[in-house]
Scaffold this active site. Structure first.
Site, PDB file in Angstrom:
ATOM      1  N   SER A 219      56.182  18.382  39.643  1.00 28.11           N
ATOM      2  CA  SER A 219      57.106  17.972  38.584  1.00 28.11           C
ATOM      3  C   SER A 219      56.532  18.389  37.234  1.00 28.11           C
ATOM      4  O   SER A 219      55.641  19.244  37.174  1.00 28.11           O
ATOM      5  CB  SER A 219      57.331  16.458  38.651  1.00 28.11           C
ATOM      6  N   ASN A 220      57.037  17.836  36.152  1.00 28.71           N
ATOM      7  CA  ASN A 220      56.506  18.159  34.822  1.00 28.71           C
ATOM      8  C   ASN A 220      56.574  16.920  33.932  1.00 28.71           C
ATOM      9  O   ASN A 220      57.007  15.861  34.368  1.00 28.71           O
ATOM     10  CB  ASN A 220      57.268  19.342  34.222  1.00 28.71           C
ATOM     11  N   HIS A 221      56.167  17.078  32.679  1.00 29.58           N
ATOM     12  CA  HIS A 221      56.003  15.908  31.798  1.00 29.58           C
ATOM     13  C   HIS A 221      57.273  15.486  31.073  1.00 29.58           C
ATOM     14  O   HIS A 221      57.212  14.633  30.186  1.00 29.58           O
ATOM     15  CB  HIS A 221      54.920  16.192  30.754  1.00 29.58           C
TER      16      HIS A 221
END
Ligand code: CTP
Length: 416
Positions: A219-221
Site C-alpha cells: 500500500s502507500n501513505h
C-alpha cells in the site's frame, strides 16, 4: 449557542429505539421545538420501556406512533407513508444494533422501521450501544451499508457506558446531535441551489491495498484527506457525490454517498459502475502493481531471500479516458518527484484528461499526511495554474472552481 436558523419551520421526524440513552431524546425534542422546528416522534415498542410516549408526545405536542397497525384505529394504516413523506429529516437516535440490522434489511415490523422505507428525506442515525457491540464487525458492516446508501451516520462517543465499561458507544449529547442535524439541513439548503445541482461527481480517495497473503499487503501513505475534501466541496455545491474510498479512517462528509473498497480491482469495479458521471476526480493513490499470485495462506520464512512477482494493475483513469463521453470532465492527479510539469502533461495527454493536479510529496507543505498541499493545475488547453501552499480543504475548493466549474482564477476566493 448553536445556530438554529436552519431549523425554523423544519419537520423533524425523530425515531427512538430501545436503548438506555432514549431518555436523552426528551431534551433533544425540546431543543428542536425551541429552534422552531415541528417534531413528530416514532418509537419502537422496546423504546417505550426507557422513555414514555406520554413524555415525548407532550414535549413534541404531537401524537407518538409505535405500532404499524395500532389497535382501534381503523383506516389509519397508511400513516407510515404519510409520516415518511411529511418529514424534512428522519433522525434516529438512539439507534440500537437490533433496529440498525432491520434498517439494513428493510424490515418493517414497527412504525419506525416502516417509515425508514417510505421517507424520501435525508436520514441521519445516531447508533448507541455497548462498546463490544459497537465495534462488532456485524454492526460496523451494517453502518457502512447505510452510509453507502447515503444515510448520515453520527458516530457514538467514547466514555462511560451503562454496563460500567468504558469505550465507544455513548449517544452524543442532545446539543451535539442538534448541531449535526442543523448542519445537515444547512448543507442541503446550500446544495439545492448550488452550481453543481443535478450533476453526478465521482471522487476516489485514499490508498489501495494489494494482497500478498492473508496478513500482508502492498500500500502507500495516502490518508485520503484530499479526496474527502474534494467530495465535501462538490457536495456543498449541490452535486450528487459518490466517494469511492480505499482503507482510510475519515468521517464521510455530509450528503456524500461513500463506497469503501480495498484493492485497485475493487476500485476499478466501483468506478466503472459510475463511469457515466458528469465529473470523475481520481485523487486516490492507486497502486500501480499488485502481487501476481497472492497466496491463500501466510507465506512462511524460507531461511533466505524472498522474491515477490508483481503485475501491473488496471489503470482506472486511462480506461475512463478511452471511453470518455462528450461533456464529461476527467481530473487526474500526478505525484511527481522530478520533471513534474513534463511528466504530468504526458499523463494528461496519455489518459485523455481535462485537468491534472500536479504535486510533489517531497516539497514542504505538500503530499501525504500533511494538512496542506501545494499543487499546480494543468489543463488540456495548455493553461497552468500554480497555487500557493494551502490547507487541503482550500486546495479542494480551488480545484473544483477551476477544473470543474471553469471559474477564472481571479474570481476564486478559496476561503469563501
Ligand atoms: N491511476 C489510476 N489507476 C491506476 C494508477 C493510477 O486511475 N492503476 C490514477 C491515479 O488516481 C491518478 C493518476 O492515475 O489520478 C496517476 O497517474 P499514474 O500514471 O499512475 O501516476 P504514477 O503512479 O505516479 O505513475 P508513474 O509511476 O508512471 O509516475
Amino acid at each position: 449557542m448553536p445556530d438554529t436558523s436552519h431549523m425554523t419551520g423544519r419537520r423533524i421526524l425523530l425515531g427512538v429505539t430501545g436503548g438506555i440513552a432514549a431518555y436523552k431524546t426528551a431534551e433533544l425534542v425540546r431543543q428542536f421545538k425551541r429552534a422552531g422546528a415541528e417534531v413528530r416522534v416514532v418509537m419502537t415498542p422496546d423504546a417505550t420501556r426507557f422513555v414514555t410516549p406520554l413524555t415525548l408526545g407532550t414535549l413534541s405536542e404531537n401524537e407518538v406512533h409505535i405500532e404499524i397497525f395500532p389497535e382501534n384505529e381503523a383506516g389509519s394504516w397508511t400513516k407510515h407513508v404519510a409520516l415518511g413523506l411529511w418529514a424534512d429529516l428522519f433522525l434516529v437516535a438512539p439507534l440500537t444494533a437490533q433496529t440498525l440490522s432491520k434498517l439494513v434489511d428493510g424490515a418493517c415490523d414497527s412504525m419506525l422501521t416502516a417509515v425508514s422505507l417510505t421517507a424520501r428525506c435525508p436520514i441521519m442515525i445516531c447508533p448507541a450501544m455497548d462498546h463490544d457491540m459497537y465495534i462488532h464487525p456485524a454492526v460496523r458492516t451494517n453502518l457502512d451499508t447505510l452510509a453507502e446508501r447515503g444515510v448520515t451516520v453520527m458516530e457514538a462517543e467514547h466514555g462511560e457506558l451503562a454496563s460500567g465499561l468504558i469505550g465507544q458507544g455513548r449517544l452524543p449529547a442532545p446539543d451535539a446531535i442538534f448541531e449535526r442535524a442543523s448542519e445537515l439541513l444547512a448543507s442541503l439548503d446550500t446544495a439545492r441551489s448550488g452550481p453543481l445541482a443535478g450533476k453526478r461527481v465521482v471522487v476516489t480517495a485514499g490508498p489501495t491495498r494489494e494482497r500478498i497473503d492473508p496478513v500482508r499487503f502492498i500500500s502507500n501513505h495516502s490518508t485520503g484527506t484530499m479526496g474527502f475534501e474534494l467530495a465535501r466541496a462538490a457536495a456543498r455545491r449541490g452535486a450528487d457525490v459518490v466517494l469511492i474510498a480505499g482503507p482510510v479512517s475519515l468521517e464521510t462528509p455530509d450528503g456524500v454517498r461513500r463506497i469503501d473498497v480495498e484493492s485497485t480491482a475493487d476500485m476499478y469495479a466501483a468506478v466503472m459502475d459510475y463511469r457515466e458521471a458528469d465529473v470523475v476526480i481520481m485523487s486516490a493513490a492507486v497502486a500501480d502493481f499488485t502481487p501476481s499470485q497472492p497466496s491463500e495462506s501466510k507465506i512462511k520464512k524460507q531461511g533466505g531471500d524472498a522474491a515477490l512477482e508483481l503485475a501491473p494493475t488496471t489503470d482506472i483513469l486511462a480506461n475512463l479516458g478511452v471511453s470518455k463521453a462528450d461533456g464529461q470532465t476527467l481530473v487526474g492527479f500526478a505525484l511527481e518527484t522530478e520533471n513534474g510539469l513534463e511528466n504530468a502533461r504526458g499523463k494528461l495527454e496519455r489518459k485523455n484528461l481535462d485537468w491534472i493536479v500536479l504535486n510533489n510529496p517531497t516539497e514542504s507543505g505538500a503530499g501525504f499526511g500533511t494538512g496542506t498541499n501545494r499543487v499546480t493545475l494543468l489543463a488540456r488547453d495548455g493553461r497552468s495554474v500554480d497555487l500557493p501552499v494551502l490547507p487541503k480543504a482550500e486546495v479542494a475548493e480551488a480545484i473544483l472552481e477551476l477544473a470543474v466549474l471553469n471559474t477564472a482564477l481571479e474570481d476564486i476566493d478559496p476561503t469563501a
